[in-house]
Design an enzyme around this catalytic site. Structure first.
Site, PDB file in Angstrom:
ATOM      1  N   GLY A  46       0.831  -1.201   0.000  1.00 16.78           N
ATOM      2  CA  GLY A  46       0.000   0.000   0.000  1.00 16.78           C
ATOM      3  C   GLY A  46       0.862   1.244   0.000  1.00 16.78           C
ATOM      4  O   GLY A  46       1.969   1.233   0.544  1.00 16.78           O
ATOM      5  N   GLN A  51       2.891   9.950   1.102  1.00 14.67           N
ATOM      6  CA  GLN A  51       4.226   9.366   1.298  1.00 14.67           C
ATOM      7  C   GLN A  51       5.207   9.742   0.186  1.00 14.67           C
ATOM      8  O   GLN A  51       6.415   9.638   0.368  1.00 14.67           O
ATOM      9  CB  GLN A  51       4.124   7.837   1.384  1.00 14.67           C
ATOM     10  CG  GLN A  51       3.403   7.344   2.622  1.00 14.67           C
ATOM     11  CD  GLN A  51       3.230   5.849   2.586  1.00 14.67           C
ATOM     12  OE1 GLN A  51       2.273   5.338   1.995  1.00 14.67           O
ATOM     13  NE2 GLN A  51       4.154   5.117   3.192  1.00 14.67           N
ATOM     14  N   CYS A  91       5.263  -0.029   7.406  1.00 11.35           N
ATOM     15  CA  CYS A  91       5.007   1.132   6.556  1.00 11.35           C
ATOM     16  C   CYS A  91       6.275   1.452   5.781  1.00 11.35           C
ATOM     17  O   CYS A  91       7.362   1.444   6.351  1.00 11.35           O
ATOM     18  CB  CYS A  91       4.610   2.330   7.425  1.00 11.35           C
ATOM     19  SG  CYS A  91       4.294   3.833   6.487  1.00 11.35           S
ATOM     20  N   LEU A  92       6.122   1.741   4.495  1.00 12.63           N
ATOM     21  CA  LEU A  92       7.291   2.080   3.673  1.00 12.63           C
ATOM     22  C   LEU A  92       7.973   3.351   4.181  1.00 12.63           C
ATOM     23  O   LEU A  92       9.153   3.548   3.914  1.00 12.63           O
ATOM     24  CB  LEU A  92       6.870   2.260   2.208  1.00 12.63           C
ATOM     25  CG  LEU A  92       6.541   0.947   1.477  1.00 12.63           C
ATOM     26  CD1 LEU A  92       5.965   1.231   0.100  1.00 12.63           C
ATOM     27  CD2 LEU A  92       7.784   0.069   1.363  1.00 12.63           C
ATOM     28  N   HIS A 133      -5.027   2.058   7.110  1.00 15.10           N
ATOM     29  CA  HIS A 133      -3.656   2.550   7.288  1.00 15.10           C
ATOM     30  C   HIS A 133      -3.341   3.652   6.257  1.00 15.10           C
ATOM     31  O   HIS A 133      -2.819   4.710   6.611  1.00 15.10           O
ATOM     32  CB  HIS A 133      -2.691   1.359   7.134  1.00 15.10           C
ATOM     33  CG  HIS A 133      -1.240   1.701   7.139  1.00 15.10           C
ATOM     34  ND1 HIS A 133      -0.365   1.243   8.120  1.00 15.10           N
ATOM     35  CD2 HIS A 133      -0.477   2.447   6.293  1.00 15.10           C
ATOM     36  CE1 HIS A 133       0.852   1.719   7.863  1.00 15.10           C
ATOM     37  NE2 HIS A 133       0.816   2.433   6.751  1.00 15.10           N
ATOM     38  N   GLU A 134      -3.680   3.389   5.000  1.00 16.29           N
ATOM     39  CA  GLU A 134      -3.375   4.360   3.932  1.00 16.29           C
ATOM     40  C   GLU A 134      -4.264   5.602   4.055  1.00 16.29           C
ATOM     41  O   GLU A 134      -3.814   6.724   3.786  1.00 16.29           O
ATOM     42  CB  GLU A 134      -3.535   3.720   2.547  1.00 16.29           C
ATOM     43  CG  GLU A 134      -2.664   2.494   2.277  1.00 16.29           C
ATOM     44  CD  GLU A 134      -1.196   2.673   2.588  1.00 16.29           C
ATOM     45  OE1 GLU A 134      -0.700   3.826   2.538  1.00 16.29           O
ATOM     46  OE2 GLU A 134      -0.519   1.677   2.902  1.00 16.29           O
ATOM     47  N   HIS A 137      -2.775   8.054   6.409  1.00 13.47           N
ATOM     48  CA  HIS A 137      -1.718   8.887   5.803  1.00 13.47           C
ATOM     49  C   HIS A 137      -2.313  10.171   5.219  1.00 13.47           C
ATOM     50  O   HIS A 137      -1.731  11.243   5.345  1.00 13.47           O
ATOM     51  CB  HIS A 137      -0.991   8.130   4.687  1.00 13.47           C
ATOM     52  CG  HIS A 137       0.094   7.207   5.162  1.00 13.47           C
ATOM     53  ND1 HIS A 137       1.186   7.631   5.893  1.00 13.47           N
ATOM     54  CD2 HIS A 137       0.271   5.873   4.986  1.00 13.47           C
ATOM     55  CE1 HIS A 137       1.978   6.592   6.152  1.00 13.47           C
ATOM     56  NE2 HIS A 137       1.448   5.511   5.610  1.00 13.47           N
TER      57      HIS A 137
HETATM   58  C1  QAP Z   1       0.687  -0.770   4.983  1.00  9.79           C
HETATM   59  O1  QAP Z   1       2.857  -1.212   4.217  1.00  9.79           O
HETATM   60  C2  QAP Z   1       0.332  -2.010   5.749  1.00  9.79           C
HETATM   61  O2  QAP Z   1       9.388  -1.909   6.997  1.00  9.79           O
HETATM   62  C3  QAP Z   1       1.545  -1.013   3.772  1.00  9.79           C
HETATM   63  O3  QAP Z   1      11.462  -2.543   5.421  1.00  9.79           O
HETATM   64  C4  QAP Z   1       1.304  -2.896   6.216  1.00  9.79           C
HETATM   65  O4  QAP Z   1       3.604  -1.920   2.244  1.00  9.79           O
HETATM   66  C5  QAP Z   1      -0.956  -2.290   6.022  1.00  9.79           C
HETATM   67  C6  QAP Z   1       7.586  -2.390   3.876  1.00  9.79           C
HETATM   68  C7  QAP Z   1       0.947  -4.021   6.924  1.00  9.79           C
HETATM   69  C8  QAP Z   1      -1.304  -3.421   6.710  1.00  9.79           C
HETATM   70  C9  QAP Z   1      -0.365  -4.291   7.151  1.00  9.79           C
HETATM   71  C10 QAP Z   1       7.857  -2.119   5.197  1.00  9.79           C
HETATM   72  C11 QAP Z   1       8.652  -2.715   3.049  1.00  9.79           C
HETATM   73  C12 QAP Z   1       6.238  -2.304   3.322  1.00  9.79           C
HETATM   74  C13 QAP Z   1       9.146  -2.179   5.701  1.00  9.79           C
HETATM   75  C14 QAP Z   1       3.835  -1.689   3.395  1.00  9.79           C
HETATM   76  C15 QAP Z   1      10.209  -2.497   4.859  1.00  9.79           C
HETATM   77  C16 QAP Z   1       9.952  -2.781   3.534  1.00  9.79           C
HETATM   78  C17 QAP Z   1       5.171  -1.832   3.996  1.00  9.79           C
HETATM   79 CO    CO Z   2       2.234   3.601   5.666  1.00  8.87          CO
END
Ligand code: QAP
Ligand code: CO
Length: 166
Positions: A46, A51, A91-92, A133-134, A137
Protein backbone atom coordinates in the site's frame (compact mmCIF):
# COMPACT_ATOMS: atom_id res chain seq x y z
CA UNK A 1 8.49 4.40 -15.38
CA UNK A 2 9.59 6.44 -12.40
CA UNK A 3 10.46 5.51 -8.85
CA UNK A 4 9.44 8.33 -6.54
CA UNK A 5 11.18 9.32 -3.32
CA UNK A 6 9.33 8.06 -0.22
CA UNK A 7 9.25 10.37 2.80
CA UNK A 8 10.65 8.74 5.92
CA UNK A 9 9.29 9.15 9.44
CA UNK A 10 9.72 11.52 11.31
CA UNK A 11 9.54 13.84 8.29
CA UNK A 12 7.03 16.59 9.28
CA UNK A 13 5.53 16.51 5.74
CA UNK A 14 3.98 13.12 6.65
CA UNK A 15 1.62 15.07 8.94
CA UNK A 16 0.13 17.12 6.08
CA UNK A 17 -3.64 16.74 5.57
CA UNK A 18 -4.40 15.84 1.92
CA UNK A 19 -6.90 17.78 -0.23
CA UNK A 20 -9.62 16.10 -2.32
CA UNK A 21 -8.85 15.38 -5.98
CA UNK A 22 -10.98 17.72 -8.12
CA UNK A 23 -10.58 15.95 -11.46
CA UNK A 24 -9.11 12.56 -12.38
CA UNK A 25 -7.01 13.83 -15.28
CA UNK A 26 -3.81 12.79 -17.04
CA UNK A 27 -1.65 14.32 -14.27
CA UNK A 28 -3.36 12.12 -11.66
CA UNK A 29 -3.09 9.04 -13.91
CA UNK A 30 0.64 9.64 -14.39
CA UNK A 31 1.08 9.99 -10.61
CA UNK A 32 -0.82 6.69 -10.12
CA UNK A 33 1.59 4.95 -12.55
CA UNK A 34 4.62 6.34 -10.76
CA UNK A 35 3.18 5.41 -7.34
CA UNK A 36 2.47 1.88 -8.64
CA UNK A 37 6.07 1.49 -9.86
CA UNK A 38 7.33 2.88 -6.56
CA UNK A 39 5.17 0.52 -4.47
CA UNK A 40 6.02 -2.63 -6.48
CA UNK A 41 9.70 -1.68 -6.49
CA UNK A 42 9.85 -1.27 -2.68
CA UNK A 43 8.11 -3.80 -2.44
CA UNK A 44 4.98 -2.77 -0.55
CA UNK A 45 1.26 -3.56 -0.43
CA UNK A 46 0.00 0.00 0.00
CA UNK A 47 1.09 3.56 -0.70
CA UNK A 48 -0.58 6.92 -0.07
CA UNK A 49 0.17 10.03 -2.15
CA UNK A 50 1.24 11.74 1.11
CA UNK A 51 4.23 9.37 1.30
CA UNK A 52 5.54 10.64 -2.04
CA UNK A 53 4.95 14.25 -0.95
CA UNK A 54 1.77 14.74 -3.01
CA UNK A 55 -0.88 15.97 -0.62
CA UNK A 56 -4.01 14.83 -2.42
CA UNK A 57 -6.56 12.13 -1.47
CA UNK A 58 -5.15 9.24 -3.48
CA UNK A 59 -3.93 5.83 -2.37
CA UNK A 60 -3.08 2.54 -4.03
CA UNK A 61 -3.15 -1.01 -2.68
CA UNK A 62 -2.22 -4.47 -3.94
CA UNK A 63 -2.51 -7.23 -1.36
CA UNK A 64 -2.44 -10.03 -3.99
CA UNK A 65 0.32 -12.66 -4.03
CA UNK A 66 0.79 -12.14 -7.75
CA UNK A 67 1.16 -8.33 -7.53
CA UNK A 68 -1.16 -7.82 -10.47
CA UNK A 69 -4.31 -6.58 -8.73
CA UNK A 70 -3.78 -2.88 -8.19
CA UNK A 71 -6.64 -1.08 -6.45
CA UNK A 72 -6.86 2.70 -6.72
CA UNK A 73 -8.82 4.82 -4.24
CA UNK A 74 -9.41 8.51 -4.94
CA UNK A 75 -11.24 10.69 -2.36
CA UNK A 76 -12.03 7.59 -0.23
CA UNK A 77 -14.67 7.72 2.52
CA UNK A 78 -15.42 5.04 5.10
CA UNK A 79 -19.21 4.87 5.29
CA UNK A 80 -19.45 1.95 7.75
CA UNK A 81 -17.17 0.04 10.09
CA UNK A 82 -17.65 -2.95 12.35
CA UNK A 83 -15.71 -5.18 14.74
CA UNK A 84 -12.05 -5.12 15.75
CA UNK A 85 -8.84 -6.78 14.61
CA UNK A 86 -5.21 -6.52 15.61
CA UNK A 87 -2.63 -6.68 12.84
CA UNK A 88 1.15 -6.30 12.88
CA UNK A 89 1.60 -3.33 10.57
CA UNK A 90 4.60 -1.92 8.77
CA UNK A 91 5.01 1.13 6.56
CA UNK A 92 7.29 2.08 3.67
CA UNK A 93 7.84 5.40 5.49
CA UNK A 94 8.99 3.60 8.67
CA UNK A 95 11.30 0.86 7.28
CA UNK A 96 12.15 -2.06 9.55
CA UNK A 97 9.48 -1.27 12.15
CA UNK A 98 6.49 -3.61 12.69
CA UNK A 99 3.99 -3.10 15.52
CA UNK A 100 0.47 -4.27 16.44
CA UNK A 101 -2.36 -1.83 15.75
CA UNK A 102 -6.05 -2.33 16.54
CA UNK A 103 -8.49 -1.31 13.81
CA UNK A 104 -12.00 -2.09 12.54
CA UNK A 105 -12.40 -5.61 11.10
CA UNK A 106 -14.92 -4.70 8.43
CA UNK A 107 -15.21 -1.43 6.56
CA UNK A 108 -17.34 -0.20 3.71
CA UNK A 109 -15.52 2.39 1.62
CA UNK A 110 -16.68 4.68 -1.17
CA UNK A 111 -14.14 6.12 -3.60
CA UNK A 112 -13.39 6.92 -7.23
CA UNK A 113 -11.27 4.60 -9.37
CA UNK A 114 -8.50 5.60 -11.82
CA UNK A 115 -11.15 6.46 -14.42
CA UNK A 116 -12.94 8.79 -12.00
CA UNK A 117 -15.86 6.38 -11.59
CA UNK A 118 -17.40 5.92 -8.13
CA UNK A 119 -17.41 2.48 -6.50
CA UNK A 120 -18.29 0.96 -3.12
CA UNK A 121 -16.25 -1.84 -1.57
CA UNK A 122 -16.68 -3.97 1.54
CA UNK A 123 -13.29 -5.01 2.92
CA UNK A 124 -12.20 -7.43 5.67
CA UNK A 125 -8.90 -8.65 7.07
CA UNK A 126 -5.66 -7.40 5.52
CA UNK A 127 -7.34 -5.32 2.80
CA UNK A 128 -9.45 -3.55 5.45
CA UNK A 129 -6.33 -2.86 7.59
CA UNK A 130 -4.44 -1.61 4.56
CA UNK A 131 -7.20 0.80 3.46
CA UNK A 132 -7.48 2.21 7.02
CA UNK A 133 -3.66 2.55 7.29
CA UNK A 134 -3.38 4.36 3.93
CA UNK A 135 -6.40 6.59 4.65
CA UNK A 136 -4.68 7.64 7.90
CA UNK A 137 -1.72 8.89 5.80
CA UNK A 138 -4.13 11.21 3.95
CA UNK A 139 -5.09 12.68 7.34
CA UNK A 140 -1.42 13.17 8.23
CA UNK A 141 -1.38 10.16 10.54
CA UNK A 142 1.32 7.45 10.64
CA UNK A 143 0.70 4.05 12.32
CA UNK A 144 3.33 4.78 14.98
CA UNK A 145 1.01 7.57 16.21
CA UNK A 146 -1.13 4.75 17.74
CA UNK A 147 1.79 3.49 19.86
CA UNK A 148 2.88 4.67 23.32
CA UNK A 149 4.93 7.85 23.61
CA UNK A 150 7.92 5.73 24.73
CA UNK A 151 7.77 3.40 21.70
CA UNK A 152 7.28 6.34 19.34
CA UNK A 153 10.29 8.19 20.74
CA UNK A 154 12.45 5.06 20.38
CA UNK A 155 11.33 4.60 16.76
CA UNK A 156 11.95 8.29 16.02
CA UNK A 157 15.50 8.08 17.40
CA UNK A 158 16.19 4.85 15.51
CA UNK A 159 15.03 6.45 12.23
CA UNK A 160 17.12 9.61 12.78
CA UNK A 161 20.16 7.46 13.58
CA UNK A 162 19.64 5.39 10.39
CA UNK A 163 19.39 8.60 8.36
CA UNK A 164 22.69 9.93 9.78
CA UNK A 165 24.37 6.62 8.92
CA UNK A 166 23.30 6.90 5.24
C1 QAP B 1 0.69 -0.77 4.98
O1 QAP B 1 2.86 -1.21 4.22
C2 QAP B 1 0.33 -2.01 5.75
O2 QAP B 1 9.39 -1.91 7.00
C3 QAP B 1 1.55 -1.01 3.77
O3 QAP B 1 11.46 -2.54 5.42
C4 QAP B 1 1.30 -2.90 6.22
O4 QAP B 1 3.60 -1.92 2.24
C5 QAP B 1 -0.96 -2.29 6.02
C6 QAP B 1 7.59 -2.39 3.88
C7 QAP B 1 0.95 -4.02 6.92
C8 QAP B 1 -1.30 -3.42 6.71
C9 QAP B 1 -0.36 -4.29 7.15
C10 QAP B 1 7.86 -2.12 5.20
C11 QAP B 1 8.65 -2.72 3.05
C12 QAP B 1 6.24 -2.30 3.32
C13 QAP B 1 9.15 -2.18 5.70
C14 QAP B 1 3.84 -1.69 3.39
C15 QAP B 1 10.21 -2.50 4.86
C16 QAP B 1 9.95 -2.78 3.53
C17 QAP B 1 5.17 -1.83 4.00
CO1 CO C 1 2.23 3.60 5.67
Amino acid sequence: MAILNILNYPDPRLHTVAKPVKEVNVTIRRLIEDMRDTMYNAPGIGLAATQVNQHIQLLIIDTSETKDQLQVFINPKIIAKDGEQIYEEGCLSVPGIYENVTRAEKIVVEALNQDGEPFTLEAHGLLSVCIQHEMDHLQGKVFVDYLSQLKRTRIKNKMLKLKRAM
